[in-house]
Design an enzyme around this catalytic site. Structure first.
Site, PDB file in Angstrom:
ATOM      1  N   SER A 119     -80.809 102.185 -91.818  1.00 39.86           N
ATOM      2  CA  SER A 119     -79.969 102.682 -90.789  1.00 39.86           C
ATOM      3  C   SER A 119     -80.534 101.937 -89.503  1.00 39.86           C
ATOM      4  O   SER A 119     -79.779 101.774 -88.602  1.00 39.86           O
ATOM      5  CB  SER A 119     -80.071 103.962 -90.422  1.00 39.86           C
ATOM      6  OG  SER A 119     -79.347 104.777 -91.768  1.00 39.86           O
ATOM      7  N   HIS A 140     -74.665  98.648 -94.807  1.00 35.79           N
ATOM      8  CA  HIS A 140     -75.016 100.122 -94.258  1.00 35.79           C
ATOM      9  C   HIS A 140     -73.856 100.934 -94.385  1.00 35.79           C
ATOM     10  O   HIS A 140     -72.569 101.071 -93.720  1.00 35.79           O
ATOM     11  CB  HIS A 140     -75.168 100.082 -92.603  1.00 35.79           C
ATOM     12  CG  HIS A 140     -75.681 101.279 -92.242  1.00 35.79           C
ATOM     13  ND1 HIS A 140     -75.253 101.706 -90.906  1.00 35.79           N
ATOM     14  CD2 HIS A 140     -76.513 102.211 -92.600  1.00 35.79           C
ATOM     15  CE1 HIS A 140     -75.725 102.828 -90.626  1.00 35.79           C
ATOM     16  NE2 HIS A 140     -76.547 103.192 -91.593  1.00 35.79           N
ATOM     17  N   GLU A 152     -70.933  98.668 -92.512  1.00 36.59           N
ATOM     18  CA  GLU A 152     -71.351  97.434 -91.630  1.00 36.59           C
ATOM     19  C   GLU A 152     -72.125  96.698 -92.422  1.00 36.59           C
ATOM     20  O   GLU A 152     -73.222  97.137 -93.151  1.00 36.59           O
ATOM     21  CB  GLU A 152     -72.301  98.217 -90.537  1.00 36.59           C
ATOM     22  CG  GLU A 152     -71.802  98.941 -89.608  1.00 36.59           C
ATOM     23  CD  GLU A 152     -72.735  99.753 -88.341  1.00 36.59           C
ATOM     24  OE1 GLU A 152     -72.183  99.784 -87.358  1.00 36.59           O
ATOM     25  OE2 GLU A 152     -73.682 100.112 -88.944  1.00 36.59           O
ATOM     26  N   ASN A 190     -74.716 103.462 -85.017  1.00 35.73           N
ATOM     27  CA  ASN A 190     -76.123 103.946 -84.443  1.00 35.73           C
ATOM     28  C   ASN A 190     -76.275 103.526 -83.035  1.00 35.73           C
ATOM     29  O   ASN A 190     -77.095 104.462 -82.255  1.00 35.73           O
ATOM     30  CB  ASN A 190     -77.262 103.947 -85.391  1.00 35.73           C
ATOM     31  CG  ASN A 190     -76.759 104.875 -86.719  1.00 35.73           C
ATOM     32  OD1 ASN A 190     -76.151 105.868 -86.583  1.00 35.73           O
ATOM     33  ND2 ASN A 190     -77.338 104.358 -87.972  1.00 35.73           N
TER      34      ASN A 190
HETATM   35  N1  NAD Z   1     -78.570 110.300 -94.824  1.00 41.87           N
HETATM   36  C1  NAD Z   1     -77.689 109.487 -94.087  1.00 41.87           C
HETATM   37  O1  NAD Z   1     -76.821 110.124 -93.448  1.00 41.87           O
HETATM   38  C2  NAD Z   1     -77.903 108.037 -94.062  1.00 41.87           C
HETATM   39  C3  NAD Z   1     -76.763 107.314 -93.536  1.00 41.87           C
HETATM   40  C4  NAD Z   1     -76.779 105.955 -93.705  1.00 41.87           C
HETATM   41  C5  NAD Z   1     -78.035 105.147 -94.130  1.00 41.87           C
HETATM   42  N2  NAD Z   1     -79.042 105.966 -94.811  1.00 41.87           N
HETATM   43  C6  NAD Z   1     -80.055 105.261 -95.133  1.00 41.87           C
HETATM   44  O2  NAD Z   1     -80.179 105.253 -96.501  1.00 41.87           O
HETATM   45  C7  NAD Z   1     -81.398 105.380 -96.932  1.00 41.87           C
HETATM   46  C8  NAD Z   1     -81.669 106.566 -97.727  1.00 41.87           C
HETATM   47  O3  NAD Z   1     -81.344 107.722 -97.238  1.00 41.87           O
HETATM   48  P1  NAD Z   1     -81.118 109.140 -97.862  1.00 41.87           P
HETATM   49  O4  NAD Z   1     -80.819 110.002 -96.700  1.00 41.87           O
HETATM   50  O5  NAD Z   1     -80.029 108.906 -99.159  1.00 41.87           O
HETATM   51  O6  NAD Z   1     -82.517 109.631 -98.314  1.00 41.87           O
HETATM   52  P2  NAD Z   1     -82.933 110.505 -99.617  1.00 41.87           P
HETATM   53  O7  NAD Z   1     -84.171 110.897 -99.130  1.00 41.87           O
HETATM   54  O8  NAD Z   1     -81.709 111.563 -99.549  1.00 41.87           O
HETATM   55  O9  NAD Z   1     -82.920 109.803-100.840  1.00 41.87           O
HETATM   56  C9  NAD Z   1     -83.955 108.634-101.139  1.00 41.87           C
HETATM   57  C10 NAD Z   1     -83.922 108.631-102.664  1.00 41.87           C
HETATM   58  O10 NAD Z   1     -84.898 107.312-102.938  1.00 41.87           O
HETATM   59  C11 NAD Z   1     -85.810 107.995-103.853  1.00 41.87           C
HETATM   60  N3  NAD Z   1     -86.877 106.940-103.968  1.00 41.87           N
HETATM   61  C12 NAD Z   1     -87.898 107.075-103.228  1.00 41.87           C
HETATM   62  N4  NAD Z   1     -88.728 105.792-103.600  1.00 41.87           N
HETATM   63  C13 NAD Z   1     -88.056 105.167-104.611  1.00 41.87           C
HETATM   64  C14 NAD Z   1     -88.301 104.170-105.428  1.00 41.87           C
HETATM   65  N5  NAD Z   1     -89.558 103.480-105.180  1.00 41.87           N
HETATM   66  N6  NAD Z   1     -87.766 103.767-106.277  1.00 41.87           N
HETATM   67  C15 NAD Z   1     -86.561 104.515-106.492  1.00 41.87           C
HETATM   68  N7  NAD Z   1     -86.222 105.592-105.887  1.00 41.87           N
HETATM   69  C16 NAD Z   1     -87.033 105.912-104.791  1.00 41.87           C
HETATM   70  C17 NAD Z   1     -85.955 109.237-103.881  1.00 41.87           C
HETATM   71  O11 NAD Z   1     -86.426 109.845-105.242  1.00 41.87           O
HETATM   72  C18 NAD Z   1     -84.779 109.960-103.186  1.00 41.87           C
HETATM   73  O12 NAD Z   1     -83.813 110.420-104.209  1.00 41.87           O
HETATM   74  C19 NAD Z   1     -82.433 105.178 -95.842  1.00 41.87           C
HETATM   75  O13 NAD Z   1     -82.623 103.788 -95.645  1.00 41.87           O
HETATM   76  C20 NAD Z   1     -81.617 105.811 -94.779  1.00 41.87           C
HETATM   77  O14 NAD Z   1     -81.857 105.313 -93.491  1.00 41.87           O
HETATM   78  C21 NAD Z   1     -79.031 107.354 -94.563  1.00 41.87           C
END
Ligand code: NAD
Length: 482
Positions: A119, A140, A152, A190
């Protein structure tokens, strides 16, 4: 560019949804998690999300089996060697992502494209961690990925020609609308949304209005689907804090410095919905509202007659030395109060749309008059938003800088008017994009609102964007979208 098999690394909130989106579009998906426990959680996300779709009649049981059958789950990154594209959705920590990209670069075939769902982190830094920087992009998605229609697609200065087009075309195959942008912190959505949310936290911290009043003002007055604190709780305060930090690091704009209130809530573990409590979700009992004993009311200023009639219809008497004096129209309200024999009786009223009345309390306003003004607004069917006598009160103070930021973003050449409007509608579920909102409110009103904000707060970013100013000077009512 043929994408048949895609990898998704990290099957949390976003990754599981992204894997589902690919599988729904007929691609084969390899989902990679860190360990067996996380893998089981990821599987659970996928199964529950598709089962919900079946329950709601949006998916047949047979289709669901097909979708799940296309997804292979593993804890071994080496299984990604045949993937044409890998999308990373692990936590938002630069070091984790950088080392993952270096690793993926060694595993994946040279032609594979590596994408990040970050993000706020720089895509360019992740590209530089690989030996194929030209084939690294941002992809994104928005939460929940199967539902939100925007992606995006982010290119860097070294992205190879064709890669962006290929990834955008793929996102189209997934049924998404694409906005293609360069690598700037926050991208479009964002970059425009989070400063507005941070600003709302600032108003709360400064005591301009309460949490619920600010939420109500933006929902009912500005017509947004959620108030800023409701939305912050949904996004997660830790996530919001991280994104603000990344914006500030890039822009050094003091408005992008994360609000101290946000930092405090995050440090206290109050992260929003995911932790059960954030701005909302406290168990404290609400204050019992006092009832005012006001019998007489006087309305002055622009539009006073129509409002006075509504009070008369409701049985209130008009009087020169009324219990409460409501002043409609210009600010600062306190200057009008200071001219009265009983300055404590004066309250400013600013109508926002059909449903909201901002009730501006000055340093001179008495407690009785404040309570009376709030009650009086309810009597005539309006939602009162008590607030301090500050430029823009609540709605304009939050809305106008957001609109100005959108104009500046367009002026800087970062994104087109139609892309910005589409991104805010599809990425946030807003009923209108910022340029549409500007045209609806009227360009002169927004320009003047910004001038008033600038005059009061001396905040450089509140100065009307030159394009907005010039359009108003030229008498234009709309933006040129050609
Ligand atoms: N949550 C949102 O609303 C949102 C929206 C858009 C983008 N994002 C982006 O998406 C990404 C993930 O966010 P999220 O909210 O899904 O996080 P989250 O914590 O829900 O999920 C992350 C996952 O990655 C796994 N993980 C960690 N290290 C790992 C590795 N080395 N190999 C494989 N898996 C691994 C974890 O076990 C977890 O299940 C971030 O970069 C965030 O900025 C989030």
């Amino acid at each position: 560019m043929a994408f048949e098999m895609v990898g998704v690394v990290g099957l949390g909130t976003m990754g599981a949804g992204i894997a589902e989106v690919f599988a729904r579009a007929g691609l084969r998906v390899i989902g990679v998690e860190a360990d067996a426990e996380a893998l089981a959680r990821g599987r659970g996300h996928l199964e529950r999300s598709t089962a919900r779709a079946v329950d709601k009649g949006r998916l047949s049981g047979e289709r669901r089996e097909e979708i799940l059958g296309r997804v292979t789950l593993t804890t071994s990154r080496a299984d990604l060697r045949e993937a044409d594209l890998v999308v990373e959705a692990i936590p938002e920590v630069l070091d984790y992502k950088r080392s993952l990209f270096a690793d993926l670069d060694g595993i994946c075939k040279p032609a594979a494209v590596l994408a990040t769902n970050t993000s706020s982190l720089p895509v360019t830094t992740l590209a530089a961690a690989t030996g194929r920087p030209g084939r690294v992009v941002g992809m994104h998605f928005f939460n929940p990925a199967p539902v939100m229609r925007l992606v995006e697609v982010v290119g860097t200065v070294v992205t190879e020609p064709g890669v962006l087009a290929g990834v955008s075309e793929l996102a189209g195959r997934l049924g998404k609308s694409v906005v293609t942008v360069k690598d700037r912190a926050g991208f479009v959505v964002n970059r425009l949304l989070l400063p507005y949310l941070n600003h709302a936290a600032g108003l709360l911290e400064q005591g301009v209005a309460t949490r619920d009043d600010i939420d109500a003002a933006m929902r009912l007055g500005a017509g947004l689907p959620m108030g800023p604190f409701e939305l912050l709780d949904l996004i997660g305060l830790d996530t919001a804090y991280e994104i603000m930090g990344a914006l500030f690091d890039e822009t050094r704009d003091r408005r992008h410095a994360p609000s101290p209130l946000l930092r405090e809530l995050v440090a206290a573990g109050l992260l929003g919905r995911k932790s059960g409590r954030g701005f909302h979700g406290d168990t404290a009992t609400p204050h019992r509202l006092e009832k005012s004993g006001a019998q007489t009311v006087k309305v002055i200023g622009e539009g006073a007659e129509a409002m006075a009639r509504r009070f008369a219809d409701a049985g209130f008497k008009a009087a020169d030395d009324a219990d409460v004096v409501l002043r409609l129209g210009e600010r600062p309200v306190v200057e009008h109060a200071a001219r009265l024999a009983r300055p404590g009786t004066l309250v400013g009223v600013h109508l926002v749309g059909e449903r909201v009345a901002e009730v501006a309390l000055t340093v001179l306003t008495s407690h009785e008059a404040a309570v009376a003004a709030r009650d009086l607004m309810k009597v005539i069917g309006l939602t009162p938003v008590p607030c301090k006598d500050r430029a823009g009160f609540v709605v304009d103070a939050l809305l106008h800088p957001y609109l100005n930021d959108a104009v500046r973003m367009h002026e800087s050449g970062y994104a087109s008017i139609s892309d910005i409007d589409a991104a805010m509608k599809l990425g946030c579920g807003y009923p209108a994009g910022p340029f549409e909102t500007l045209e609806e409110i009227g360009l002169p009103a927004v320009r003047d609102g910004l001038r008033a904000l600038y005059a009061e707060f001396r905040e450089p970013a509140y100065a009307p964007a030159p394009l907005l100013d010039q359009l108003v000077t030229a008498g234009a009512a709309t933006f040129d979208r050609a």
